[in-house]
Scaffold this active site. Sequence first.
Site, short mmCIF file in Angstrom:
data_model
loop_
_atom_site.label_atom_id
_atom_site.label_comp_id
_atom_site.label_asym_id
_atom_site.label_seq_id
_atom_site.Cartn_x
_atom_site.Cartn_y
_atom_site.Cartn_z
N LYS A 57 31.46 35.59 47.36
CA LYS A 57 32.35 36.47 46.72
C LYS A 57 33.81 36.37 47.29
O LYS A 57 33.92 36.27 48.48
CB LYS A 57 31.69 37.87 47.15
CG LYS A 57 32.29 39.26 46.55
CD LYS A 57 31.44 40.49 47.18
CE LYS A 57 31.82 41.60 46.37
NZ LYS A 57 31.32 42.85 46.70
N SER A 129 29.80 45.81 42.69
CA SER A 129 31.14 45.29 42.83
C SER A 129 30.90 43.70 42.90
O SER A 129 31.85 42.83 42.40
CB SER A 129 31.95 45.52 43.77
OG SER A 129 31.25 45.19 45.01
N SER A 153 26.47 47.38 45.78
CA SER A 153 27.23 46.20 45.32
C SER A 153 26.22 44.80 45.16
O SER A 153 26.76 44.05 44.61
CB SER A 153 28.22 45.97 45.81
OG SER A 153 29.17 47.11 45.28
N1 GLN Z 1 29.40 51.34 43.33
C1 GLN Z 1 29.88 51.79 44.64
C2 GLN Z 1 31.50 51.82 44.61
O1 GLN Z 1 31.99 51.88 43.99
C3 GLN Z 1 29.29 50.54 45.69
C4 GLN Z 1 30.28 49.43 45.81
C5 GLN Z 1 29.96 48.75 46.92
O2 GLN Z 1 28.54 48.66 47.23
N2 GLN Z 1 30.56 47.82 47.48
O3 GLN Z 1 31.86 52.50 45.82
#
Ligand code: GLN
Length: 459
Positions: A57, A129, A153
């Site tokens: 990532k 994400s 995410s």
């Molecule tokens: N979708 C969640 C957010 O927008 C979690 C994102 C994540 O786990 N980095 O914060």
Amino acid sequence: MIELTAKQVSDALARGEFSSRELFEAYRERAAGDELNAFVWLAEEAPADEGVPLAVKDLFCTEGVPSQAGSKILEGYRPPYTATVVENIGAPLLGKTNQDEFAMGSSNENSAFGPVLNPWDRERVPGGSSGGSAAAVAAGLAPWAIGTDTGGSIRQPAALCGIDGLKPTYGACSRYGMIAFASSLDQAGPFTRDVTDAALLLGRMVGRDPCDSTSLEFPEPIGLPQREDLDGVRFGVPSELSGEGIEPGVLAAFRETLALAQKLGATVEECSLPHAPHALSAYYVLAPAEASSNLSRFDGVRYGLRSDGEAGLVEMYTRTRHDGFGPEVKRRILIGTYALSSGYYEAYYGRAQQVRTKIAEDFRTVFERFDFIATPTAPTVAFRLGDKVGDPLAMYLNDYCTVPMSLAGIPAISIPNGLSEGLPVGFQLAGPAFSENRILDAAYALEQAIGFDGSDARR
Ligand code: GLN
């Protein structure tokens, strides 16, 4: 080569069936033809390291290689060091994967590099994400990948792409070199095609790191999962996370998997996490609060983008942040700054911390009676690109079932457990802190019984 799991491919490497370089080139070629926008940077040639190539990532710092966390504000940033988990894995770096900017999002539509497409249906999102890592593994553009999970995410994109994703116990993996979103929640973890690969990759990631004071030595080695039955294993199904708001097709797959678990010898009983329905509200105070502080370092002075400020330093800061951050990141900084401001701190941040404690206590109580908590990973299958961009609250609901475990700091895996409307569904299994070996064992037994076939996404 492409059809083999990482474990199979590494065994074939050990037998000398092909070289690390040949393997790397096969994947590099596939990744270079990537039509999903899963990669934001690709290695030009095979590095000297031997082993199974890894996709990483974007937000993991990798020495000399662009590391922008999906943001324009880090344009041109090439870190002088590599994140500890990437160092620990020690695999040849295939490429950096697309993601929501600073890991804020559930669809990968918040990336400065544009959205990632879901390999099962290119009109749909891969989840977020860590959408690039999930899509790359699902589409066979990488044998395995790593991502980060703050509120879901890793697990949610794994579910939407039909692969495995594991969020470890908070502190199991070092956060050193991960571009921070919410430091009390961020954890790195593996994306793989099967549970065996997840164990193999996780085993190379964990460990105490003197550079991250919140990291801990994992109390035991991560073993390869073996278990084929679930005799005597107690599954708790929290009513709060397995009913209202979950799509019928997802719920049907969930119930089928629970029935399979019973056939394998597990007991399945309803239980309650009474504070879980408040998890999202608490998360959307705590995560933005921490983000507003973490992201204050991006001011145009030290890293990446700098916009001109003719009227002086403050003007330069302001313009850089105006030009460099996308709308979701700005929204979170605003919410977080507000929640932490004098006079509101107790009402918002303090209160959210209390809710977090209650949620952790709920889990502790439930784990006195159950070995694992089972829920659907995400309430829906992959949705269409653009469907939720105008409605942040609908987007936030994606993490309804994953955020409680993040707030409690406990490990959870998502494994694919079938299709609904031709799209993959995920099954989430969570356990007490440092129960990764047991989670992997149970997930392995389920995986054998489910027999999910992800090869359609690799065509
Ligand atoms: N979708 C969640 C957010 O927008 C979690 C994102 C994540 O786990 N980095 O914060």
